[in-house]
Scaffold this active site. Structure first.
Site, PDB file in Angstrom:
ATOM      1  N   SER A  40      18.926   1.977  10.750  1.00  0.00           N
ATOM      2  CA  SER A  40      19.313   0.704  11.332  1.00  0.00           C
ATOM      3  C   SER A  40      18.196   0.018  12.126  1.00  0.00           C
ATOM      4  CB  SER A  40      20.517   0.909  12.251  1.00  0.00           C
ATOM      5  OG  SER A  40      20.166   1.694  13.377  1.00  0.00           O
ATOM      6  N   LYS A  85      14.585  -2.718  20.468  1.00  0.00           N
ATOM      7  CA  LYS A  85      15.716  -2.824  19.549  1.00  0.00           C
ATOM      8  C   LYS A  85      16.863  -3.500  20.305  1.00  0.00           C
ATOM      9  CE  LYS A  85      18.622  -0.051  16.400  1.00  0.00           C
ATOM     10  NZ  LYS A  85      18.882   1.287  15.836  1.00  0.00           N
ATOM     11  N   SER A 132      18.110   6.574  11.803  1.00  0.00           N
ATOM     12  CA  SER A 132      17.798   5.157  12.030  1.00  0.00           C
ATOM     13  C   SER A 132      16.431   4.858  12.642  1.00  0.00           C
ATOM     14  CB  SER A 132      18.877   4.513  12.895  1.00  0.00           C
ATOM     15  OG  SER A 132      20.038   4.292  12.130  1.00  0.00           O
TER      16      SER A 132
END
Lengths: 483, 478
Positions: A150, A75, A174
Site C-alpha cells: 500500500s 505516508k 506494504s
C-alpha cells in the site's frame, strides 16, 4: 541533488554548498514537475519552506543532527497536526488531524523537513496503490505499471527523486513490495520497534511503520529517528535502540543465509528467481554460507492473514461513522441512515470487502473456525521461523513473485492480488523484521531481494544490505526520465 | 406466589474512583461541561491507542481480594463491537473470556440469617458516553465526558431468592466498594448501577426458568420494586398459560412496571475478540502480596472488633461500621476524648447522625469534626455539664466554629454540683410548695419529678442531675 545520500546532503548543508531552503525548493519543484506520477496527496509547500528556514538556523548554530533540513515525505497514514491526513480515503478527505503521530513528532524534533503526504491504498489495504480515493500511483520505471502497495506513493516518490526518503507502513508487505517494485530500499521493523501511535490502524497486531529510502545507509538514519519505546503505544517494546549506522560495516564472513524452499517453488517468475539467485551469489563472495531451509506452513499464511487482518480492521474502522469527524452523508433521516450512507458512500470497494470478511469471521458460530484457527496458524508460522532462525542467521528470497504488474491488470481479481503478497505476509504474522533491497531487473523493472532477520535484528539486516550495496549499484539506478 | 421460587442474579457496574480514565489521561470528575473531559483517545480519533491505567487494575485486584476471589494471573481485554453514537470507537474495550477477578463470594444478612452469595466474576471495562435527546430540536446531543471512565462489572451467581435478598446483596456490595475506597458509590451520578436477571420456577424444580434482564436500575428502592414487579409479571404470565421469553426489559419507575426493550433474537452479536492494542494483564504474586498488605479492615471484621474492643451493642456496631469514614470518626473520637466508647457511640449514632441527616451531609463534611466532638464529650464525662446541657452546647458548636469549652464558659453553662448551693435552692422550693411536699410524704412518689423540674428550672438546667436527685431525696424524706 535528488540522488545524493542523506550523509552527502548533511555534509553539503554543513559545508554551505546549499541551504535546506534551496534543497527543499529543489524537491518541491520536482514534485510539481512529476505530478503525473500522483505520488503525493498533499504537498505542504509553505510549511516545508518554513521548516527548512528553521533548519538552516539550527545548522548555522551547530544544533543540527543528520536529518536536520533533509526533505522527507510521510505516508498519509501518519497523523499530522493541522495537515490533512486522508489515509487514501474519501472518508478522511476533510480530516485535519488534531495531533501528531509519535513518528511525526520524532522527525519534527530531528528537524527533518516534511514535503507532504504520500498517496497510498485506502486505509493501507492493497498491493498496487490502485485502491486510493486519490487515484492510482504510477511506477516511475514503467508508467503503465503499478508501484506496488500500500505504500505506493512512498516508493514512487523516493524512486523518482521527489523526496530524499519517506515513511511507509507494512501490514502484509506494504513497505517491502512497493520498495521491490520501485527499486528502493525498504525496511519493515520488528513489530513493536516503531510506535504505532497516530498511525491510522488497519490491522493493529500486524501494522508497523518503517523507512523507505535510496540505500541501507539512509534507512539506518531514518530508522534511528523512528525507532524506540513509546508510552502511548502499549505494544511498542521497551528495548534499547542500537546505533544503526555504527553497525553497517560488520563483516559478513561466515554469515549463514537460509533459503526456504517454499520461497522458490511454483508461482515464482523465473526472471525474478534469476535475479535473486545472482544476489545470493554476491553474498557468497562476501563470505556467506548458504543453506536450504523450510517454512512448512508458509502456504497457510495468506488465508490466516486475511482472517486476522480483516477481523481487526472490521473493528478498527468502526470509528468512521460520520458522527465526530470525517465524511458524513447529506441529510441523514435517522441514525441507521447516517451510518449506512456515510460508510457506504465514503469507503472504497476493497475496504468494504475486508470489513465484511472480518465481520463474518468474528460472528457468533464462525469465530472458532476462522479467527481462532487463524491465530493457531499464526503461531505455527512464527514457530517455523523461530526454528529456521536457530539454524541460520538470516533468511533470503524474493519479495514478490513477479515484477510490477500493469495498472488495471489485477484490480478485478482480488485473490490473484492477494497471492502476490505470499512471501511478505508470513513475516508480519511472525512479527519479524525484514527488508527489500534492490537486486537487479527483470523485464526492465526492479526486483527486490528479501532479507528476513530475527526479532530486533534490524542492525544486522541493515549491515547485510549495506555490504551488498557496497559491491553493487542497483540501488543507485534512476528510472529514465527522472534522472 | 407460594408455589413459586424466585431466582435472581445481579450484574453491578461500579465506577472506579481513579483520577483519570481507564485508557487515557483525561480526568473522570463528574459534572464538567459536555465534552470538556474527553481527549483524542476518548473521542476515538484515527490513530489513537489505549494505555491501561494501572490504578484501575490495582482497584480491581483489591476488590477481588476483599471477596476472597481468584485473581487471574493473566487476563485479557477484548473488543465488544456495536455501533452507537455515544460509543466513539464503535467498540467497547471490556473483558470476555479471561476476566481479572474470578470466583468469589459475599455474605449478606437477611432476617437475622447469614447467606453466602456467589460472585461469578468481575471484569474491567470502559464506560460509554451519554446521548442527550432533549433540547436539540429533534436531534441528539452526545457528551463523551463519561466515555472511557473505568468500570468494574461485578456479576453474581443466581443465588438470590427474593427482591429483599437482592437489595441486601446490593447494599453490602455498595458498602464494600466504598470501604475499599474504589468507588464513591454515588448512585444519582451513576457510579453504582445494576442490571437484574430475574426468573421464576415452580418450587422443587431443579432447572432455572427463562430469565429476563432488567437494565440500568440506579437505586435500592427501584431494584426491589423492579424485581417484585417482574416476578409478578412472570408468574401471572405462566399461570395464564403463557411463556416467559428471554429478553432485555427496562424498569419505568414512574409507572412502576418493566417493559420489553429487545428480545433474544434482536440481541446484538458483539463479535468479541482480544484487543490487539493492549497487552494481556499479568498479575504477579508480589503484586498480590503488596495489595494484600494494603487491604483495609473489612466491614465484617471491623464490626466484630467494635463489639469486642469497645463493648458496643449490635446496632451501634452495625451503624458505625456502615462506612469507613464514620468508623474512623468514631475511633478518633474515642481516642481524642478518652471517654467511654459507648458514650461516643451514642452521640455519633444519635445527635451527630441526626444533625447530619437533617442537613444532608456526609460525616466527612460534618461541621463538628472529631476533636471538637471529643472536647464536648470530655465535658460530659468529667461532669462539667450534663447530657442535656451538652445538647445545647452541641447545637451552638454545629452553628459556629467554637469549642465546647468556649460555649460552656461564654454562656455560663458549667454544671453546679456544689451541694450547699443545691440544698438552699431545694429549701426555698419546698417552702413555697408545702402541699406537694405533703403529697410526696403521703406516698405520692410521682411528685418527685415535679421537684426535680422546679430545681432545674431555678438553676437554669445547670445543676448536676445526680446531685439534685440525691439531695432532693434526702430533704423530702425529711
Amino acid at each position: 541533488m535528488h540522488t545524493k545520500t542523506i550523509i552527502e546532503l548533511a555534509q553539503g548543508l554543513r559545508a554551505g554548498d546549499f541551504s535546506s531552503v534551496e534543497l527543499t525548493q529543489t524537491f518541491l519543484n520536482r514534485i510539481k514537475q512529476y505530478d503525473t506520477l500522483n505520488a503525493y496527496i498533499t504537498v505542504t509547500e509553505d510549511l516545508a519552506l518554513q521548516t527548512a528556514q528553521a533548519a538552516d538556523l539550527k545548522l548555522a548554530t551547530g544544533e543540527a543532527n543528520l536529518l536536520t533540513g533533509i526533505p522527507i515525505a510521510q505516508k498519509d497514514i501518519f497523523c499530522t497536526q493541522g495537515v490533512k491526513t486522508s489515509c487514501g480515503s474519501k472518508m478522511l478527505d476533510n480530516f485535519l488531524a488534531p495531533y501528531n503521530a509519535t513518528v511525526i513528532e520524532k522527525f519534527n524534533t530531528a528537524g527533518a523537513v516534511m514535503l507532504g503526504k504520500l498517496n497510498m491504498d485506502e486505509f493501507a489495504m492493497g498491493s498496487s496503490n490502485e485502491n486510493s480515493y486519490y487515484g492510482a500511483v504510477k511506477n516511475p520505471w514503467d508508467l503503465n505499471a503499478v508501484p506496488g502497495g500500500s505504500s505506493g506513493g512512498s516508493a514512487a516518490a523516493v524512486a523518482a527523486g521527489l523526496a530524499v526518503c519517506a515513511t511507509g507502513t507494512d501490514t502484509g508487505g506494504s513497505i517491502r513490495q512497493p520498495a521491490s517494485h520501485c527499486g528502493i530500499t525498504g525496511l519493515k521493523p520488528t513489530y513493536g520497534r516503531v510506535s504505532r501511535y497516530g498511525m491510522i490502524a488497519y490491522a493493529s497486531s500486524l501494522d508497523q511503520g518503517g523507512p523507505m529510502t535510496r540505500s541501507a545507509e539512509d534507512a539506518a538514519i531514518v530508522l534511528q529517528a523512528m525507532a524506540g519505546f513509546d508510552p502511548k503505544d502499549s505494544t511498542s517494546v521497551d528495548c534499547a535502540v542500537p546505533d544503526y549506522l555504527a553497525g553497517l560495516n560488520t563483516s559478513l564472513q561466515g554469515l549463514s543465509i537460509g533459503l526456504p524452499k517454499e520461497f522458490f517453488g511454483e508461482g515464482l517468475a523465473p526472471d525474478v528467481a534469476a535475479v535473486i539467485e545472482a544476489a545470493i551469489k554476491e553474498y557468497q563472495k562476501l563470505g556467506a554460507i548458504i543453506k536450504e531451509i523450510s517454512i512448512p506452513n508458509l502456504n497457510l499464511a495468506i488465508p490466516a492473514y486475511y482472517v486476522i487482518a480483516s477481523a481487526e480492521c472490521s473493528a478498527n474502522l468502526s470509528r468512521f461513522d460520520g458522527v465526530r469527524f470525517g465524511y458524513r452523508c447529506k441529510d441523514p433521516v435517522d441514525l441507521t441512515d447516517l451510518y449506512v450512507r456515510s460508510r457506504g458512500e465514503a469507503f472504497g470497494k476493497e475496504v468494504k470487502r475486508r470489513i465484511l470478511m472480518g465481520t463474518y469471521a468474528l460472528s457468533a458460530g464462525y469465530y472458532d473456525a476462522y479467527y481462532l484457527k487463524a491465530q493457531k496458524v499464526r503461531r505455527l508460522i512464527a514457530e517455523d521461523f523461530k526454528r529456521a532462525l536457530q539454524e541460520v542467521d538470516v533468511i533470503m528470497g524474493p519479495v514478490a513473485p513477479s515484477v510490477a504488474f500493469g495498472i488495471g491488470e489485477k484490480i478485478n481479481n482480488p485473490i490473484e492480488m492477494y497471492l502476490s503478497d505470499i512471501y511478505t505476509i508470513a513475516i508480519n504474522l511472525a512479527g519479524l523484521p525484514a527488508m527489500s533491497v534492490p537486486a537487479g531487473f527483470a523485464q526492465h523493472k526492479p526486483v527486490g531481494l528479501h532479507i528476513i532477520g530475527n526479532y530486533f535484528a534490524e542492525q544486522r539486516l541493515l549491515n547485510i544490505a549495506h555490504q551488498y550495496q557496497k559491491i553493487t549499484d542497483w540501488h543507485q539506478k534512476s528510472p529514465k526520465g527522472f534522472e | 406466589m407460594e408455589n413459586w421460587e424466585v431466582v435472581i442474579g445481579l450484574e453491578i457496574h461500579t465506577q472506579l474512583a481513579t483520577k483519570s480514565k481507564i485508557f487515557s489521561g483525561a480526568a473522570t470528575a463528574y459534572g464538567a461541561a459536555p465534552n470538556s473531559q474527553a481527549c483524542a483517545v476518548d473521542l476515538g480519533f484515527p490513530g489513537v491507542l489505549p494505555v491501561l491505567n494501572q490504578e484501575a487494575v490495582r482497584m480491581a485486584v483489591i476488590f477481588g481480594m476483599a471477596i476472597e476471589a481468584h485473581i487471574a494471573p493473566y487476563s485479557v481485554f477484548a473488543r465488544k463491537n456495536y455501533f452507537y453514537p455515544d460509543l466513539p470507537k464503535g467498540y467497547q474495550i471490556s473483558q470476555m473470556d479471561l476476566p481479572i477477578v474470578g470466583i468469589g463470594h459475599l455474605d449478606i444478612d437477611v432476617d437475622g440469617e447469614t447467606k453466602r452469595i456467589g460472585i461469578t466474576r468481575a471484569h474491567l471495562e470502559e464506560d460509554a458516553g451519554k446521548s442527550l435527546h432533549e433540547n436539540f430540536q429533534g436531534l441528539s446531543g452526545i457528551d463523551l465526558n463519561r466515555a472511557g471512565t473505568p468500570l468494574l462489572e461485578i456479576v453474581s451467581e443466581p443465588d438470590m431468592r427474593s427482591a429483599k435478598e437482592a437489595v441486601a446483596y446490593m447494599r453490602k456490595l455498595h458498602e464494600l466498594v466504598r470501604y475499599l475506597g474504589i468507588c464513591d458509590g454515588n448512585m444519582q451520578e451513576g457510579s453504582f448501577r445494576c442490571d437484574a436477571n430475574v426468573s421464576v420456577r415452580p418450587k422443587g424444580q431443579a432447572e432455572f426458568g427463562t430469565r429476563a434482564e432488567i437494565k440500568n436500575i440506579n437505586s435500592f428502592k427501584f431494584v426491589e420494586k423492579a424485581i417484585n414487579h417482574e416476578v409478578e409479571r412472570q408468574i401471572e404470565l405462566i399461570e395464564s398459560g403463557g411463556r416467559v421469553v428471554q429478553e432485555t426489559r427496562l424498569y419505568d419507575s414512574v409507572k412502576d412496571e418493566t417493559r420489553s426493550m429487545r428480545s433474544k433474537e434482536e440481541a446484538n452479536d458483539y463479535r468479541y475478540f482480544p484487543d490487539p492494542d493492549l497487552l494481556p494483564v499479568i498479575i504477579s504474586e508480589e503484586f498480590k502480596a503488596q495489595i494484600k498488605a494494603q487491604l483495609p479492615e473489612l466491614p465484617v471484621a471491623k464490626k466484630q472488633r467494635f463489639k469486642e474492643v469497645y463493648g458496643l451493642d449490635e446496632d451501634n456496631a452495625t451503624q458505625l461500621t456502615s462506612s469507613r469514614p464514620l468508623a474512623d470518626y468514631f475511633e478518633a473520637t474515642v481516642a481524642a476524648s478518652g471517654c467511654d466508647a459507648k458514650l461516643c457511640a451514642n452521640w455519633i449514632t444519635g445527635d451527630l447522625s441526626a444533625a447530619l441527616n437533617k442537613a444532608g451531609l456526609e460525616i466527612s463534611d460534618s461541621p463538628v469534626n472529631y476533636p471538637r466532638l471529643a472536647g464536648l464529650l470530655a465535658r460530659i464525662s468529667d461532669e462539667t455539664i450534663s447530657g442535656k446541657i451538652a445538647k445545647q452546647v452541641f447545637e451552638e458548636m454545629w452553628q459556629h466554629p467554637v469549642s465546647a469549652d468556649d460555649v460552656i464558659n461564654a454562656k455560663g453553662l458549667r454544671q453546679i454540683s456544689d451541694s450547699g448551693a443545691i440544698e438552699s435552692i431545694i429549701d426555698g422550693i419546698m417552702a413555697a410548695n408545702m402541699d406537694q411536699v405533703e403529697q410526696y410524704r403521703s406516698g405520692k412518689d410521682k411528685v418527685f419529678g415535679f421537684f426535680v423540674g422546679q430545681v432545674m428550672r431555678e438553676m437554669q438546667g445547670k445543676a448536676n442531675p445526680a446531685e439534685v436527685n440525691k439531695r432532693l431525696m434526702a430533704k423530702l424524706k425529711g
